[in-house]
Design a protein around this motif. Structure first.
Motif, PDB file in Angstrom:
ATOM      1  N   MET A  49      13.938  31.665  47.795  1.00 36.11           N
ATOM      2  CA  MET A  49      14.063  32.718  48.810  1.00 36.11           C
ATOM      3  C   MET A  49      14.697  33.963  48.209  1.00 36.11           C
ATOM      4  O   MET A  49      15.438  33.890  47.230  1.00 36.11           O
ATOM      5  N   CYS A  50      14.404  35.085  48.795  1.00 32.52           N
ATOM      6  CA  CYS A  50      15.070  36.338  48.433  1.00 32.52           C
ATOM      7  C   CYS A  50      16.496  36.291  48.977  1.00 32.52           C
ATOM      8  O   CYS A  50      16.704  36.112  50.189  1.00 32.52           O
ATOM      9  N   ALA A  51      17.479  36.451  48.115  1.00 29.69           N
ATOM     10  CA  ALA A  51      18.885  36.332  48.537  1.00 29.69           C
ATOM     11  C   ALA A  51      19.346  37.495  49.395  1.00 29.69           C
ATOM     12  O   ALA A  51      20.411  37.434  50.008  1.00 29.69           O
ATOM     13  N   VAL A  52      18.533  38.563  49.461  1.00 31.66           N
ATOM     14  CA  VAL A  52      18.925  39.724  50.271  1.00 31.66           C
ATOM     15  C   VAL A  52      18.499  39.545  51.717  1.00 31.66           C
ATOM     16  O   VAL A  52      19.288  39.704  52.649  1.00 31.66           O
ATOM     17  N   CYS A  53      17.231  39.209  51.905  1.00 31.84           N
ATOM     18  CA  CYS A  53      16.717  39.068  53.275  1.00 31.84           C
ATOM     19  C   CYS A  53      16.629  37.620  53.734  1.00 31.84           C
ATOM     20  O   CYS A  53      16.291  37.357  54.896  1.00 31.84           O
ATOM     21  N   ILE A  54      16.867  36.668  52.818  1.00 35.99           N
ATOM     22  CA  ILE A  54      16.794  35.225  53.127  1.00 35.99           C
ATOM     23  C   ILE A  54      15.407  34.860  53.677  1.00 35.99           C
ATOM     24  O   ILE A  54      15.278  34.174  54.695  1.00 35.99           O
ATOM     25  N   GLU A  55      14.386  35.381  53.060  1.00 36.28           N
ATOM     26  CA  GLU A  55      13.017  35.057  53.429  1.00 36.28           C
ATOM     27  C   GLU A  55      12.301  34.456  52.210  1.00 36.28           C
ATOM     28  O   GLU A  55      12.577  34.832  51.062  1.00 36.28           O
ATOM     29  N   ARG A  58      24.755  49.812  44.884  1.00 37.36           N
ATOM     30  CA  ARG A  58      25.722  48.943  44.203  1.00 37.36           C
ATOM     31  C   ARG A  58      25.458  48.773  42.714  1.00 37.36           C
ATOM     32  O   ARG A  58      26.362  48.449  41.964  1.00 37.36           O
ATOM     33  N   ARG A  59      24.214  48.894  42.293  1.00 41.58           N
ATOM     34  CA  ARG A  59      23.833  48.839  40.885  1.00 41.58           C
ATOM     35  C   ARG A  59      24.158  47.516  40.210  1.00 41.58           C
ATOM     36  O   ARG A  59      24.323  47.438  39.007  1.00 41.58           O
ATOM     37  N   THR A  60      24.301  46.470  40.998  1.00 43.05           N
ATOM     38  CA  THR A  60      24.568  45.144  40.448  1.00 43.05           C
ATOM     39  C   THR A  60      23.684  44.112  41.132  1.00 43.05           C
ATOM     40  O   THR A  60      23.218  44.307  42.256  1.00 43.05           O
ATOM     41  N   CYS A  61      23.481  43.006  40.455  1.00 51.16           N
ATOM     42  CA  CYS A  61      22.686  41.913  41.023  1.00 51.16           C
ATOM     43  C   CYS A  61      23.445  41.263  42.166  1.00 51.16           C
ATOM     44  O   CYS A  61      24.636  40.954  42.030  1.00 51.16           O
ATOM     45  N   PRO A  62      22.793  41.021  43.310  1.00 49.76           N
ATOM     46  CA  PRO A  62      23.484  40.355  44.422  1.00 49.76           C
ATOM     47  C   PRO A  62      23.912  38.938  44.104  1.00 49.76           C
ATOM     48  O   PRO A  62      24.835  38.421  44.736  1.00 49.76           O
ATOM     49  N   MET A  63      23.259  38.323  43.120  1.00 50.85           N
ATOM     50  CA  MET A  63      23.554  36.932  42.815  1.00 50.85           C
ATOM     51  C   MET A  63      24.695  36.798  41.808  1.00 50.85           C
ATOM     52  O   MET A  63      25.623  36.028  42.018  1.00 50.85           O
ATOM     53  N   CYS A  64      24.628  37.545  40.714  1.00 52.49           N
ATOM     54  CA  CYS A  64      25.598  37.337  39.633  1.00 52.49           C
ATOM     55  C   CYS A  64      26.391  38.592  39.287  1.00 52.49           C
ATOM     56  O   CYS A  64      27.195  38.573  38.350  1.00 52.49           O
ATOM     57  N   LYS A  65      26.141  39.681  39.988  1.00 54.97           N
ATOM     58  CA  LYS A  65      26.840  40.946  39.773  1.00 54.97           C
ATOM     59  C   LYS A  65      26.593  41.536  38.392  1.00 54.97           C
ATOM     60  O   LYS A  65      27.416  42.303  37.867  1.00 54.97           O
ATOM     61  N   CYS A  66      25.487  41.205  37.788  1.00 55.57           N
ATOM     62  CA  CYS A  66      25.109  41.809  36.516  1.00 55.57           C
ATOM     63  C   CYS A  66      24.877  43.309  36.715  1.00 55.57           C
ATOM     64  O   CYS A  66      24.179  43.725  37.629  1.00 55.57           O
ATOM     65  N   CYS A 118      13.684  45.010  49.250  1.00 58.62           N
ATOM     66  CA  CYS A 118      15.053  44.594  49.565  1.00 58.62           C
ATOM     67  C   CYS A 118      16.035  45.021  48.477  1.00 58.62           C
ATOM     68  O   CYS A 118      17.142  45.491  48.764  1.00 58.62           O
ATOM     69  N   ILE A 119      15.621  44.848  47.210  1.00 60.41           N
ATOM     70  CA  ILE A 119      16.573  45.022  46.135  1.00 60.41           C
ATOM     71  C   ILE A 119      16.790  46.484  45.756  1.00 60.41           C
ATOM     72  O   ILE A 119      17.884  46.862  45.314  1.00 60.41           O
ATOM     73  N   GLU A 120      15.790  47.350  45.915  1.00 56.06           N
ATOM     74  CA  GLU A 120      15.955  48.727  45.463  1.00 56.06           C
ATOM     75  C   GLU A 120      17.043  49.482  46.234  1.00 56.06           C
ATOM     76  O   GLU A 120      17.878  50.155  45.625  1.00 56.06           O
ATOM     77  N   PRO A 121      17.088  49.414  47.592  1.00 53.75           N
ATOM     78  CA  PRO A 121      18.210  50.067  48.291  1.00 53.75           C
ATOM     79  C   PRO A 121      19.563  49.490  47.875  1.00 53.75           C
ATOM     80  O   PRO A 121      20.555  50.209  47.767  1.00 53.75           O
ATOM     81  N   TRP A 122      19.577  48.168  47.651  1.00 51.79           N
ATOM     82  CA  TRP A 122      20.816  47.524  47.209  1.00 51.79           C
ATOM     83  C   TRP A 122      21.264  48.094  45.867  1.00 51.79           C
ATOM     84  O   TRP A 122      22.425  48.418  45.669  1.00 51.79           O
ATOM     85  N   LEU A 123      20.336  48.182  44.920  1.00 50.10           N
ATOM     86  CA  LEU A 123      20.678  48.656  43.582  1.00 50.10           C
ATOM     87  C   LEU A 123      21.093  50.131  43.585  1.00 50.10           C
ATOM     88  O   LEU A 123      21.953  50.546  42.797  1.00 50.10           O
ATOM     89  N   LEU A 124      20.500  50.934  44.463  1.00 51.68           N
ATOM     90  CA  LEU A 124      20.884  52.336  44.538  1.00 51.68           C
ATOM     91  C   LEU A 124      22.351  52.501  44.949  1.00 51.68           C
ATOM     92  O   LEU A 124      23.038  53.419  44.509  1.00 51.68           O
TER      93      LEU A 124
END
Length: 359
Positions: free
Chosen positions: A247-253, A282-290, A274-280
């Motif tokens: 599943m996508c960890a951002v939207c849980i789908e 926070r600039r880190t991976c939602p899973m591991c904060k890379c 889902c991930i592009e707005p997040w990265l803009l």
């Protein structure tokens, strides 16, 4: 806040000064003296030349002047005065030989409406702020030696003298012009310092906010560059992501065929939308904060403390059928992946800017 603090400090200073200064505030007295001559002529004199005693009531009084018989200081409690008992009278006594309280109490015991004490010889018309505790509600003032001697001699020579005493003006540290100037200057200095401090703090905050916004803008620009370098895939039927329970960890789908996903530098996959707005932000991976900026080698223009922009400490949970598969706190690396994978440089995401993403 600083203005309120400054006003509080001023009030505290003034409240501390007032009790100390109150003892030095004294009231002057206006004297109107009428001399009734034998030729039926009346000579009147008036001046603001008396000072109320420290323990005296500040009030008006009047009457015919009487002087002590014998000792002009009127110290004895049995001192008698040459007076008309049917008229209001004022005792005129000389300073010296006893305390002010003793001579005032002796005159008030004889029925005087008030007591006028004149200063000792060779003092001119100078006066002092006399203290006479224990005299109750007696009204007493002091006048200069020259004026007092003149009145006393006139009474002794048979001249009828009538005196009216009126309240004059207050004097002392809090009443004098220089003290008011001092308080005004102190108030303006404190106020100016408070305003200057407020302006400095406000300007510093505005500058910090402006710098923070500029930094955020630069980092978003760098994040956009980094996002363009990430691998983008359009899922097909039969791909591993579509056939597994991932599943996508951002939207849980769950992932479906035809959806567009982005592969981060740490090999974690998310929906592109889902991930592009997040990265803009926070600039880190939602899973591991890379940090994708560091992983992709995109240099930051400004190094700033971005703690206020950090994502909240949350736990990302991936579930299948209501059962938790794993949970990853964002402030720790994934337990099933080695930490060095946060900075891998050998995955498919590193393509040249000129290459078009696969999809």
């Amino acid at each position: 806040f600083m203005t309120q603090l400054s006003l509080l400090l001023i009030l505290l200073c003034v409240s501390g000064l007032v009790p100390r200064s109150a003892a030095f505030v004294f009231w002057t007295a206006w004297l109107k003296t009428d001399y009734y001559q034998s030729s039926n002529d009346t000579v009147s004199k008036s001046c603001e030349c008396g000072v109320y005693g420290r323990n005296s009531e500040v009030a008006e009084f009047s009457g015919f002047v009487a002087v002590p018989k014998g000792d002009p200081t009127g110290c004895s409690p049995y001192t008698s005065y040459d007076r008309n008992s049917s008229q209001e009278w004022i005792a005129l006594v000389k300073r010296g030989n006893c305390t002010f309280s003793e001579k005032i109490n002796a005159a008030m015991h004889q029925g005087a409406a008030g007591v006028v004490v004149y200063n000792v010889d060779d003092t001119g018309n100078s006066t002092t702020y006399m203290s006479h505790p224990g005299t109750g509600d007696a009204i007493a003032i002091m006048i200069g030696n020259i004026q007092g001697t003149e009145i006393a001699n006139s009474v002794k020579n048979g001249t009828v003298v009538h005196m009216s005493v009126h309240v004059g003006n207050p004097h002392g540290p809090l009443m004098d012009t220089y003290w008011l100037y001092f308080l005004s200057i102190a108030f303006f200095i404190v106020t100016a310092a408070s305003i200057a401090y407020f302006v400095f703090i406000s300007a510093n905050r505005l500058y910090s906010m402006s710098r923070h916004r500029r930094t955020e803008k630069r980092l978003k620009s760098e994040a956009k560059k980094a996002i363009r370098r990430l691998e983008v895939i359009t899922l097909k039927r039969g791909d591993e992501l579509t056939t597994s329970d991932a599943m996508c960890a951002v939207c849980i789908e769950s992932y479906k065929a035809g959806e567009v996903v982005t592969v981060l530098t740490c090999d974690h996959v998310f929906h592109k939308a889902c991930i592009e707005p997040w990265l803009l932000e926070r600039r880190t991976c939602p899973m591991c904060k890379c940090d994708i900026l560091k992983a992709l080698g995109v240099e930051e223009d400004v190094k700033d403390d971005m703690s206020t922009s950090s994502p909240p400490e949350v736990t990302v949970i991936t579930v299948t059928g209501g059962d938790a598969l794993y949970e990853v706190p964002l402030n720790e690396p994934m337990s099933h992946e080695p930490e060095q994978q946060q900075h891998r440089y050998d995955n498919r995401a590193f393509v040249e800017d000129s290459e078009a993403p696969r999809g």
